[in-house]
Design a protein around this motif. Structure first.
Motif, PDB file in Angstrom:
ATOM      1  N   VAL A 141       0.847  -1.196   0.000  1.00 42.95           N
ATOM      2  CA  VAL A 141       0.000   0.000   0.000  1.00 42.95           C
ATOM      3  C   VAL A 141       0.883   1.247   0.000  1.00 42.95           C
ATOM      4  CG1 VAL A 141      -1.725   1.303   1.319  1.00 42.95           C
ATOM      5  CG2 VAL A 141      -1.925  -1.187   1.107  1.00 42.95           C
ATOM      6  N   LEU A 142       1.918   1.248   0.834  1.00 42.41           N
ATOM      7  CA  LEU A 142       2.852   2.367   0.880  1.00 42.41           C
ATOM      8  C   LEU A 142       3.596   2.505  -0.445  1.00 42.41           C
ATOM      9  CD1 LEU A 142       4.405   4.616   2.318  1.00 42.41           C
ATOM     10  CD2 LEU A 142       5.932   2.844   3.237  1.00 42.41           C
ATOM     11  N   ASP A 143       4.095   1.392  -0.974  1.00 43.96           N
ATOM     12  CA  ASP A 143       4.836   1.435  -2.233  1.00 43.96           C
ATOM     13  C   ASP A 143       3.969   1.951  -3.374  1.00 43.96           C
ATOM     14  OD1 ASP A 143       7.053   0.459  -0.900  1.00 43.96           O
ATOM     15  OD2 ASP A 143       6.830  -1.593  -1.646  1.00 43.96           O
ATOM     16  N   ASP A 148       2.631   6.159  -7.163  1.00 45.60           N
ATOM     17  CA  ASP A 148       1.660   7.095  -7.737  1.00 45.60           C
ATOM     18  C   ASP A 148       2.076   8.545  -7.504  1.00 45.60           C
ATOM     19  OD1 ASP A 148       0.157   4.989  -8.653  1.00 45.60           O
ATOM     20  OD2 ASP A 148      -1.442   5.192  -7.167  1.00 45.60           O
ATOM     21  N   ALA A 149       2.612   8.836  -6.325  1.00 42.64           N
ATOM     22  CA  ALA A 149       3.016  10.211  -6.002  1.00 42.64           C
ATOM     23  C   ALA A 149       4.140  10.682  -6.928  1.00 42.64           C
ATOM     24  CB  ALA A 149       3.453  10.304  -4.544  1.00 42.64           C
ATOM     25  N   ARG A 150       5.009   9.773  -7.328  1.00 46.40           N
ATOM     26  CA  ARG A 150       6.128  10.120  -8.214  1.00 46.40           C
ATOM     27  C   ARG A 150       5.758  10.064  -9.693  1.00 46.40           C
ATOM     28  NH1 ARG A 150       9.064   6.348  -4.743  1.00 46.40           N
ATOM     29  NH2 ARG A 150       8.763   4.866  -6.423  1.00 46.40           N
ATOM     30  N   GLY A 152       3.873  11.791 -11.684  1.00 46.86           N
ATOM     31  CA  GLY A 152       3.726  12.994 -12.501  1.00 46.86           C
ATOM     32  C   GLY A 152       2.336  13.124 -13.096  1.00 46.86           C
ATOM     33  N   ASP A 153       1.488  12.146 -12.853  1.00 49.01           N
ATOM     34  CA  ASP A 153       0.110  12.165 -13.343  1.00 49.01           C
ATOM     35  C   ASP A 153      -0.776  12.696 -12.220  1.00 49.01           C
ATOM     36  OD1 ASP A 153      -2.536  11.604 -14.004  1.00 49.01           O
ATOM     37  OD2 ASP A 153      -2.074   9.636 -14.860  1.00 49.01           O
ATOM     38  N   PRO A 154      -1.369  13.899 -12.385  1.00 44.77           N
ATOM     39  CA  PRO A 154      -2.174  14.483 -11.310  1.00 44.77           C
ATOM     40  C   PRO A 154      -3.318  13.594 -10.843  1.00 44.77           C
ATOM     41  CG  PRO A 154      -1.837  16.071 -13.078  1.00 44.77           C
ATOM     42  CD  PRO A 154      -1.289  14.753 -13.552  1.00 44.77           C
ATOM     43  N   SER A 155      -3.866  12.776 -11.745  1.00 46.93           N
ATOM     44  CA  SER A 155      -4.973  11.903 -11.343  1.00 46.93           C
ATOM     45  C   SER A 155      -4.503  10.799 -10.400  1.00 46.93           C
ATOM     46  CB  SER A 155      -5.669  11.303 -12.563  1.00 46.93           C
ATOM     47  OG  SER A 155      -4.833  10.353 -13.186  1.00 46.93           O
ATOM     48  N   LEU A 156      -3.193  10.517 -10.397  1.00 45.41           N
ATOM     49  CA  LEU A 156      -2.633   9.515  -9.484  1.00 45.41           C
ATOM     50  C   LEU A 156      -1.927  10.162  -8.303  1.00 45.41           C
ATOM     51  CD1 LEU A 156      -1.050   7.010 -12.044  1.00 45.41           C
ATOM     52  CD2 LEU A 156      -3.202   6.755 -10.815  1.00 45.41           C
ATOM     53  N   ARG A 161      -1.065  11.335  -2.466  1.00 43.85           N
ATOM     54  CA  ARG A 161      -0.721  12.173  -1.310  1.00 43.85           C
ATOM     55  C   ARG A 161      -1.755  11.993  -0.198  1.00 43.85           C
ATOM     56  NH1 ARG A 161       0.897  15.627  -5.324  1.00 43.85           N
ATOM     57  NH2 ARG A 161      -1.069  16.782  -5.312  1.00 43.85           N
ATOM     58  N   ASP A 162      -3.021  11.882  -0.595  1.00 49.12           N
ATOM     59  CA  ASP A 162      -4.078  11.670   0.401  1.00 49.12           C
ATOM     60  C   ASP A 162      -3.895  10.336   1.135  1.00 49.12           C
ATOM     61  OD1 ASP A 162      -5.167  14.082  -0.378  1.00 49.12           O
ATOM     62  OD2 ASP A 162      -6.675  13.159  -1.695  1.00 49.12           O
TER      63      ASP A 162
END
Length: 172
Positions: A141-143, A148-150, A152-156, A161-162
Motif C-alpha cells: 500500500v505504501l509502495d 503514484d506520487a512520483r 507525474g500524473d495528477p490523477s494519481l 498524497r491523500d
C-alpha cells in the motif's frame, strides 16, 4: 551449516558484511546443498547488491530441487533481466501459470522485463497492478502510494498524497 545462519542474519542486519560473508562461507562449506543455507545466501546477495550471477547460481540450486517459491522465481527472472538476458527472463516469466500470472511476483518480473525493453509506461502500469494485487500487505500500500506520487500524473499523485498522509502519521 544451519548453525551459522543466525550469525549471518545478525551481521547482515548490522551491515557487517565481512563477518556476514565469513559466517555464510562457513555455512555453505558445511551444508552446500541445504535449502535454508541457500536461502540465507540469497538474502545476503540481495542485501549486498552483488552481481546477478551469484543470485542466479543460488536460485538455480533451489530450482533444481523444485523448491523455488513464486517470489524466488520472480527474483530469478529479475536477475536474468539484470544480466541482461531477456530471453531467459521471458522463459522464467512463462513458468508462472494461471492465477499466479495476476499475483505480485509474476507482475513484478513482467514489469522489470518491460522496463528493460524500453516500455516504461507499460512497466509503470504493470508495477501498479503488482502492488494492487498485494493490497493486503501494508508495504505494498505504501509502495503504491509512493509510486503514484512520483508518477507525474495528477490523477494519481493527488490521491496518492491523500493516502500517504495517514501512513506518515501512523494511522492507516
Amino acid at each position: 551449516g544451519r548453525r551459522y545462519i543466525p550469525e549471518v542474519v545478525r551481521y547482515v542486519e548490522a551491515e557487517d558484511w565481512i563477518n556476514a560473508a565469513r559466517h555464510l562461507n562457513d555455512a555453505t562449506r558445511w551444508a552446500p546443498e541445504d535449502p535454508e543455507v541457500t536461502r540465507t545466501a540469497i538474502m545476503f546477495v540481495e542485501k549486498t547488491g552483488s552481481e546477478p550471477r551469484s543470485m542466479i547460481r543460488f536460485l538455480s540450486n533451489l530450482d533444481e530441487k523444485g523448491l523455488l517459491t513464486p517470489e524466488e522465481l520472480s527474483k530469478l527472472g529479475k536477475a536474468y533481466v539484470s544480466l541482461p538476458d531477456l530471453k531467459l527472463a521471458h522463459a522464467t516469466h512463462d513458468r508462472f501459470k494461471g492465477e499466479e500470472m495476476q499475483r505480485r511476483p509474476a507482475l513484478e518480473l513482467l514489469s522489470a522485463i518491460q522496463k528493460s525493453e524500453g516500455l516504461s509506461a507499460r512497466s509503470f502500469l504493470t508495477q501498479r497492478q503488482a502492488l494492487i494485487a498485494d493490497s493486503d500487505n501494508p508495504q505494498s500500500v505504501l509502495d503504491l502510494a509512493l509510486l503514484d506520487a512520483r508518477s507525474g500524473d495528477p490523477s494519481l499523485s493527488g490521491p496518492a498524497r491523500d493516502r500517504l498522509w495517514p501512513i506518515a502519521r501512523g494511522s492507516t
